[in-house]
Design a protein around this motif. Structure first.
Motif, mmCIF file in Angstrom:
data_model
loop_
_atom_site.group_PDB
_atom_site.id
_atom_site.type_symbol
_atom_site.label_atom_id
_atom_site.label_comp_id
_atom_site.label_asym_id
_atom_site.label_seq_id
_atom_site.Cartn_x
_atom_site.Cartn_y
_atom_site.Cartn_z
ATOM 1 N N GLU A 1 -9.947 -21.236 -55.184
ATOM 2 C CA GLU A 1 -9.105 -20.108 -56.091
ATOM 3 C C GLU A 1 -9.250 -18.843 -55.617
ATOM 4 O O GLU A 1 -8.646 -17.802 -56.042
ATOM 5 C CB GLU A 1 -9.515 -20.411 -57.375
ATOM 6 C CG GLU A 1 -11.028 -20.371 -57.667
ATOM 7 C CD GLU A 1 -11.273 -20.777 -59.224
ATOM 8 O OE1 GLU A 1 -12.443 -20.079 -59.456
ATOM 9 O OE2 GLU A 1 -10.572 -21.482 -59.697
ATOM 10 N N ASP A 2 -10.253 -18.670 -54.718
ATOM 11 C CA ASP A 2 -10.535 -17.220 -54.085
ATOM 12 C C ASP A 2 -9.577 -17.048 -52.757
ATOM 13 O O ASP A 2 -8.962 -17.908 -52.329
ATOM 14 C CB ASP A 2 -11.930 -17.165 -53.682
ATOM 15 C CG ASP A 2 -13.048 -17.404 -55.066
ATOM 16 O OD1 ASP A 2 -12.300 -17.049 -55.968
ATOM 17 O OD2 ASP A 2 -13.914 -17.938 -54.751
ATOM 18 N N TYR A 3 -9.424 -15.629 -52.701
ATOM 19 C CA TYR A 3 -8.620 -15.281 -51.484
ATOM 20 C C TYR A 3 -8.863 -13.896 -51.128
ATOM 21 O O TYR A 3 -9.844 -13.056 -51.958
ATOM 22 C CB TYR A 3 -7.062 -15.195 -51.939
ATOM 23 C CG TYR A 3 -6.723 -14.378 -53.158
ATOM 24 C CD1 TYR A 3 -6.309 -12.893 -53.123
ATOM 25 C CD2 TYR A 3 -6.673 -14.936 -54.105
ATOM 26 C CE1 TYR A 3 -5.883 -12.255 -54.110
ATOM 27 C CE2 TYR A 3 -6.251 -14.121 -55.547
ATOM 28 C CZ TYR A 3 -6.078 -12.622 -55.373
ATOM 29 O OH TYR A 3 -5.648 -12.091 -56.218
#
Length: 204
Positions: free
Chosen positions: A113-115
């Motif tokens: 879910e991280d970017y």
């Protein structure tokens, strides 16, 4: 005392999307659809060895500058000056013209879910050779490729750089949302490419 452990904090990187191009010196900002990959490197990274009597006493590594290779299926037609092209008359395109500098942004992903949102300022694009094969029963789309370098921006609080990253994993959600609203625009505001100082201001 706490012993070292492995495997609990692995961060893997994948994918690229949300390309943005901004022509320097104008308000023109466009989404870049069709990004395939962005490969970032450093250029002019000078290494100096201090050697005396056959022994190395120091290994000095000087800072390099942003360099990348970009592959895409297409790019915004309105940004053709990226390739040194200009439409002199409707449908009449001149090549070999002055190239504009561009600001560039794109997003890469980490874990589920991280970017990270990547910002590049003062980028100059150099087209790499394009191979076009004869027509056949199979449709082979031509990948467009560029080598990209960038001139570092003047900076007050850090060494001159042309490349900054915003990490969603450690950025306050309200700040991250504000940065994205500036860059991508909203239903009531137009997108704009922030300067490095304007980007820093969102964090303080």
């Amino acid at each position: 005392m706490t012993a070292l452990t492995w495997g609990d904090d692995t961060r893997y990187v994948y994918g690229v999307d949300r390309g943005v191009l901004h022509a320097r010196g104008s308000d023109a900002i466009m989404p870049w659809n069709g990004l395939v990959d962005v490969s970032v490197d450093e250029t002019d990274l000078a290494e100096v060895l201090a050697v005396f009597d056959g022994h190395t006493y120091a290994n000095l590594l000087f800072r390099g500058f942003f360099k990348a290779e970009i592959t895409a299926l297409s790019f915004p037609y309105e940004m053709m000056s990226l390739n040194g092209e200009t439409e002199a008359l409707p449908g009449f395109v001149l090549t070999g013209q002055e190239k504009d500098l561009f600001d560039l942004s794109y997003r890469t992903f980490e874990n589920a879910e991280d970017y990270k949102i990547h910002f590049v300022w003062n980028a100059i694009f150099q087209s790499k050779p394009k191979q076009r094969d004869t027509l056949s029963d199979r449709l082979d789309v031509v990948n467009l490729k560029w080598s990209v370098s960038a001139v570092p921006e003047p900076a007050t609080y850090w060494h001159r750089t042309s490349y900054l990253i915003v990490d969603s994993a450690t950025t306050d959600p309200a700040v991250l949302s504000s940065v994205e609203d500036i860059l991508y625009g909203t239903d009531v505001t137009d997108p704009s490419f922030p300067t490095q100082t304007e980007l820093l201001t969102e964090f303080v």
